[in-house]
Enzyme design. Sequence first.
Site, PDB file in Angstrom:
ATOM      1  N   LYS A  42       0.803  -1.195   0.000  1.00  0.00           N
ATOM      2  CA  LYS A  42       0.000   0.000   0.000  1.00  0.00           C
ATOM      3  C   LYS A  42       0.855   1.273   0.000  1.00  0.00           C
ATOM      4  O   LYS A  42       0.351   2.362  -0.241  1.00  0.00           O
ATOM      5  CB  LYS A  42      -0.859   0.036   1.282  1.00  0.00           C
ATOM      6  CG  LYS A  42      -1.708  -1.170   1.544  1.00  0.00           C
ATOM      7  CD  LYS A  42      -2.575  -0.927   2.810  1.00  0.00           C
ATOM      8  CE  LYS A  42      -3.487  -2.104   3.084  1.00  0.00           C
ATOM      9  NZ  LYS A  42      -2.754  -3.238   3.756  1.00  0.00           N
ATOM     10  N   GLY A  43       2.142   1.112   0.324  1.00  0.00           N
ATOM     11  CA  GLY A  43       2.979   2.288   0.567  1.00  0.00           C
ATOM     12  C   GLY A  43       3.051   3.294  -0.565  1.00  0.00           C
ATOM     13  O   GLY A  43       3.222   4.484  -0.334  1.00  0.00           O
ATOM     14  N   GLU A  98       7.323   2.643  -6.536  1.00  0.00           N
ATOM     15  CA  GLU A  98       7.502   2.227  -5.136  1.00  0.00           C
ATOM     16  C   GLU A  98       7.687   3.442  -4.245  1.00  0.00           C
ATOM     17  O   GLU A  98       8.210   4.470  -4.683  1.00  0.00           O
ATOM     18  CB  GLU A  98       8.744   1.333  -5.016  1.00  0.00           C
ATOM     19  CG  GLU A  98       8.477  -0.149  -5.179  1.00  0.00           C
ATOM     20  CD  GLU A  98       7.780  -0.767  -3.956  1.00  0.00           C
ATOM     21  OE1 GLU A  98       7.097  -0.057  -3.207  1.00  0.00           O
ATOM     22  OE2 GLU A  98       7.943  -1.993  -3.777  1.00  0.00           O
ATOM     23  N   ASP A  99       7.317   3.310  -2.994  1.00  0.00           N
ATOM     24  CA  ASP A  99       7.611   4.372  -2.033  1.00  0.00           C
ATOM     25  C   ASP A  99       9.060   4.270  -1.569  1.00  0.00           C
ATOM     26  O   ASP A  99       9.743   5.273  -1.409  1.00  0.00           O
ATOM     27  CB  ASP A  99       6.650   4.327  -0.839  1.00  0.00           C
ATOM     28  CG  ASP A  99       6.577   2.958  -0.181  1.00  0.00           C
ATOM     29  OD1 ASP A  99       6.940   1.948  -0.833  1.00  0.00           O
ATOM     30  OD2 ASP A  99       6.159   2.867   0.983  1.00  0.00           O
ATOM     31  N   ASP A 102      14.454  -0.918  -0.127  1.00  0.00           N
ATOM     32  CA  ASP A 102      15.230  -1.184   1.080  1.00  0.00           C
ATOM     33  C   ASP A 102      16.245  -2.285   0.723  1.00  0.00           C
ATOM     34  O   ASP A 102      17.292  -2.004   0.134  1.00  0.00           O
ATOM     35  CB  ASP A 102      14.212  -1.594   2.152  1.00  0.00           C
ATOM     36  CG  ASP A 102      14.784  -1.678   3.551  1.00  0.00           C
ATOM     37  OD1 ASP A 102      15.996  -1.579   3.711  1.00  0.00           O
ATOM     38  OD2 ASP A 102      13.992  -1.867   4.486  1.00  0.00           O
ATOM     39  N   PHE A 151      14.267   4.472  10.621  1.00  0.00           N
ATOM     40  CA  PHE A 151      12.878   4.044  10.443  1.00  0.00           C
ATOM     41  C   PHE A 151      12.028   5.262  10.136  1.00  0.00           C
ATOM     42  O   PHE A 151      11.803   6.105  10.998  1.00  0.00           O
ATOM     43  CB  PHE A 151      12.367   3.345  11.708  1.00  0.00           C
ATOM     44  CG  PHE A 151      11.202   2.447  11.440  1.00  0.00           C
ATOM     45  CD1 PHE A 151      10.060   2.912  10.801  1.00  0.00           C
ATOM     46  CD2 PHE A 151      11.242   1.105  11.805  1.00  0.00           C
ATOM     47  CE1 PHE A 151       8.984   2.093  10.525  1.00  0.00           C
ATOM     48  CE2 PHE A 151      10.176   0.266  11.538  1.00  0.00           C
ATOM     49  CZ  PHE A 151       9.045   0.761  10.903  1.00  0.00           C
ATOM     50  N   ASP A 158       4.496   3.318   6.613  1.00  0.00           N
ATOM     51  CA  ASP A 158       3.800   3.026   7.874  1.00  0.00           C
ATOM     52  C   ASP A 158       4.701   2.349   8.895  1.00  0.00           C
ATOM     53  O   ASP A 158       5.772   1.834   8.582  1.00  0.00           O
ATOM     54  CB  ASP A 158       2.620   2.083   7.612  1.00  0.00           C
ATOM     55  CG  ASP A 158       3.091   0.651   7.335  1.00  0.00           C
ATOM     56  OD1 ASP A 158       3.982   0.467   6.472  1.00  0.00           O
ATOM     57  OD2 ASP A 158       2.600  -0.283   7.993  1.00  0.00           O
ATOM     58  N   ARG A 164       0.614   6.608   7.769  1.00  0.00           N
ATOM     59  CA  ARG A 164       0.737   6.747   6.314  1.00  0.00           C
ATOM     60  C   ARG A 164       0.230   8.104   5.824  1.00  0.00           C
ATOM     61  O   ARG A 164       0.628   8.561   4.749  1.00  0.00           O
ATOM     62  CB  ARG A 164      -0.076   5.659   5.596  1.00  0.00           C
ATOM     63  CG  ARG A 164       0.448   4.238   5.760  1.00  0.00           C
ATOM     64  CD  ARG A 164      -0.235   3.342   4.734  1.00  0.00           C
ATOM     65  NE  ARG A 164      -0.189   1.934   5.064  1.00  0.00           N
ATOM     66  CZ  ARG A 164       0.777   1.097   4.683  1.00  0.00           C
ATOM     67  NH1 ARG A 164       1.789   1.543   3.989  1.00  0.00           N
ATOM     68  NH2 ARG A 164       0.718  -0.182   5.014  1.00  0.00           N
TER      69      ARG A 164
HETATM   70  C1  PRP Z   1       7.696  -1.823   1.641  1.00  0.00           C
HETATM   71  C2  PRP Z   1       7.878  -0.993   0.363  1.00  0.00           C
HETATM   72  C3  PRP Z   1       8.394  -1.989  -0.612  1.00  0.00           C
HETATM   73  C4  PRP Z   1       9.187  -2.944   0.252  1.00  0.00           C
HETATM   74  C5  PRP Z   1      10.631  -2.579   0.149  1.00  0.00           C
HETATM   75  O1  PRP Z   1       6.459  -2.436   1.597  1.00  0.00           O
HETATM   76  O2  PRP Z   1       6.674  -0.414  -0.061  1.00  0.00           O
HETATM   77  O3  PRP Z   1       7.372  -2.672  -1.292  1.00  0.00           O
HETATM   78  O4  PRP Z   1       8.757  -2.775   1.604  1.00  0.00           O
HETATM   79  O5  PRP Z   1      11.414  -3.446   0.939  1.00  0.00           O
HETATM   80  P1  PRP Z   1      12.558  -4.360   0.304  1.00  0.00           P
HETATM   81  O6  PRP Z   1      13.347  -3.499  -0.636  1.00  0.00           O
HETATM   82  O7  PRP Z   1      13.373  -4.759   1.533  1.00  0.00           O
HETATM   83  O8  PRP Z   1      11.942  -5.540  -0.347  1.00  0.00           O
HETATM   84  P2  PRP Z   1       5.820  -3.178   2.873  1.00  0.00           P
HETATM   85  O9  PRP Z   1       6.137  -4.641   2.795  1.00  0.00           O
HETATM   86  O10 PRP Z   1       6.235  -2.460   4.121  1.00  0.00           O
HETATM   87  O11 PRP Z   1       4.263  -3.018   2.616  1.00  0.00           O
HETATM   88  P3  PRP Z   1       3.380  -1.680   2.507  1.00  0.00           P
HETATM   89  O12 PRP Z   1       3.790  -0.981   1.228  1.00  0.00           O
HETATM   90  O13 PRP Z   1       1.971  -2.168   2.452  1.00  0.00           O
HETATM   91  O14 PRP Z   1       3.676  -0.824   3.729  1.00  0.00           O
END
Ligand code: PRP
Length: 179
Positions: A42-43, A98-99, A102, A151, A158, A164
């Site tokens: 959802k990010g 993507e938001d 990581d 963080f 979130d 969010r």
């Molecule tokens: C977050 C973000 C990416 C992912 C990145 O999503 O939106 O999709 O993590 O992490 P990575 O590079 O380590 O794979 P999250 O799983 O927190 O879900 P959300 O978007 O619903 O908050």
Amino acid sequence: MHVDLQEIMLSEQQIKAKVQELGQRISQDYRGESVVLIGILKGSVIFLADLVRCISVPVVFDFMAVSSYGSGTQSSGVVRVLKDLDHSITGKHVLIVEDIVDTGLTLNYLINNLKSRGAASLKVCTLLDKPERRKVNIQIDYHGFSIPDQFVVGYGLDFNSNYRNFPYIAVLKPAVYQN
Ligand code: PRP
């Protein structure tokens, strides 16, 4: 500022300027084409909603939801698709939105998954990037801000589904997530 926050890392104005810059670059690069933006739930929702309004070429958008298997906060790199695209991307110019990137494991999976569907092109746009955390090498075509390994919440990001809706990106107090 909310009591759970330590400091604002990126203000509403900084984010707005960056989103406009990214939208202009995307509009130039896809001139004469149309582009399918794929938001990863959802990010990315807030970023995508602002970004599409800064793009002047024809745009459609679609969403995927994925969940990574893993214990606690550690991603394993094994990804499960919870919601797939509504429409085919065969022959289309596709931009994943993507938001944050990581470890890169989610995006690595998505790129491989979407590549196999016959898109005319496939690029990646992320607002935030935590390069220190990367486990797999990912080519990011449109990149907002590189940030340190803290963080952060807000503007779609979130902690436990909260925060969010903040219009800025802020560092969460460690006490909030260490409990
Ligand atoms: C977050 C973000 C990416 C992912 C990145 O999503 O939106 O999709 O993590 O992490 P990575 O590079 O380590 O794979 P999250 O799983 O927190 O879900 P959300 O978007 O619903 O908050």
